[in-house]
Scaffold this motif. Sequence first.
Motif, short mmCIF file in Angstrom:
data_model
loop_
_atom_site.label_atom_id
_atom_site.label_comp_id
_atom_site.label_asym_id
_atom_site.label_seq_id
_atom_site.Cartn_x
_atom_site.Cartn_y
_atom_site.Cartn_z
N THR A 113 0.81 -1.22 0.00
CA THR A 113 0.00 0.00 0.00
C THR A 113 0.85 1.27 0.00
O THR A 113 0.30 2.36 -0.09
CB THR A 113 -0.94 0.03 1.21
N GLY A 114 2.15 1.14 0.11
CA GLY A 114 3.03 2.31 0.14
C GLY A 114 4.02 2.31 -1.02
O GLY A 114 4.13 1.34 -1.77
N LYS A 141 3.95 -0.18 -5.41
CA LYS A 141 2.66 0.02 -4.77
C LYS A 141 1.61 -0.75 -5.57
O LYS A 141 1.59 -0.71 -6.80
CB LYS A 141 2.30 1.51 -4.74
N GLY A 142 0.77 -1.52 -4.86
CA GLY A 142 -0.26 -2.33 -5.51
C GLY A 142 0.21 -3.74 -5.84
O GLY A 142 -0.60 -4.57 -6.25
N GLU A 143 1.49 -4.01 -5.68
CA GLU A 143 2.01 -5.34 -6.00
C GLU A 143 1.50 -6.37 -4.99
O GLU A 143 1.42 -6.10 -3.80
CB GLU A 143 3.55 -5.31 -5.97
N LYS A 168 3.33 -4.02 8.64
CA LYS A 168 1.90 -4.09 8.32
C LYS A 168 1.27 -2.75 7.98
O LYS A 168 0.21 -2.69 7.38
CB LYS A 168 1.13 -4.78 9.46
N ASP A 169 1.97 -1.62 8.32
CA ASP A 169 1.46 -0.31 7.94
C ASP A 169 1.55 -0.07 6.44
O ASP A 169 0.94 0.87 5.93
CB ASP A 169 2.24 0.80 8.67
N GLN A 172 -1.56 -4.69 2.97
CA GLN A 172 -2.91 -5.10 3.35
C GLN A 172 -3.11 -6.56 2.96
O GLN A 172 -2.92 -6.90 1.79
CB GLN A 172 -3.93 -4.21 2.63
N PRO A 173 -3.47 -7.44 3.92
CA PRO A 173 -3.75 -8.82 3.52
C PRO A 173 -5.02 -8.90 2.68
O PRO A 173 -5.94 -8.11 2.87
CB PRO A 173 -3.92 -9.56 4.85
N GLU A 174 -5.01 -9.83 1.73
CA GLU A 174 -6.19 -10.01 0.87
C GLU A 174 -7.09 -11.08 1.40
O GLU A 174 -6.66 -11.99 2.05
CB GLU A 174 -5.74 -10.37 -0.55
#
Length: 174
Positions: A113-114, A141-143, A168-169, A172-174
């Motif tokens: 997310t970063g 980011k987005g990978e 974890k910041d 994001q887990p899917e």
Amino acid sequence: MKRILIILATILCVAVCAVAANYVTVTGTDVRLRLQPSLQSETLTNDKGVNLHPAKGQRLECVGETKAFYKVVFNGKQVYISKKFAKADAPTATPAAKKATAAVSGQQYITVTGTGVRLRLQPSLEGKTLQRNGVNVHPKKGERIKLMGQEGDFYKVNYQGNYVYIHKDYAQPE
């Protein structure tokens, strides 16, 4: 017959470490990692032939052991470290950490997310970062990255064949 005994010993050692979910901590400096459990074995090197060494104090996942060596995961590779230069850690997972890992274990991937996110070799902000040719490796980011578990505030992931940690910041887990 000798091969069968070696295979059985290896299976037993892997099972012992797997049940205990062990880690070892490196106690020496400039410790050579071996490709086989022998002091005469080749050492782990980079593409230029330079020995790769874990940092003193670095925790490595133990996936097996012999009488004189631990079989550990270092930068996504299974290698051997002499027991003279590493000590087995007692299991450290608290009930809360075990519960968090259990909650994550059903997940298969995380999404980054970063931007400029550092991948750590240990689950710590002070941990060394994954590098190639002396430059930090950053996921995009987005990978999506394969999730292996969670330790504290870090997700353990398999990134391009390397077992590393991402805070974890920044995922994001899917």
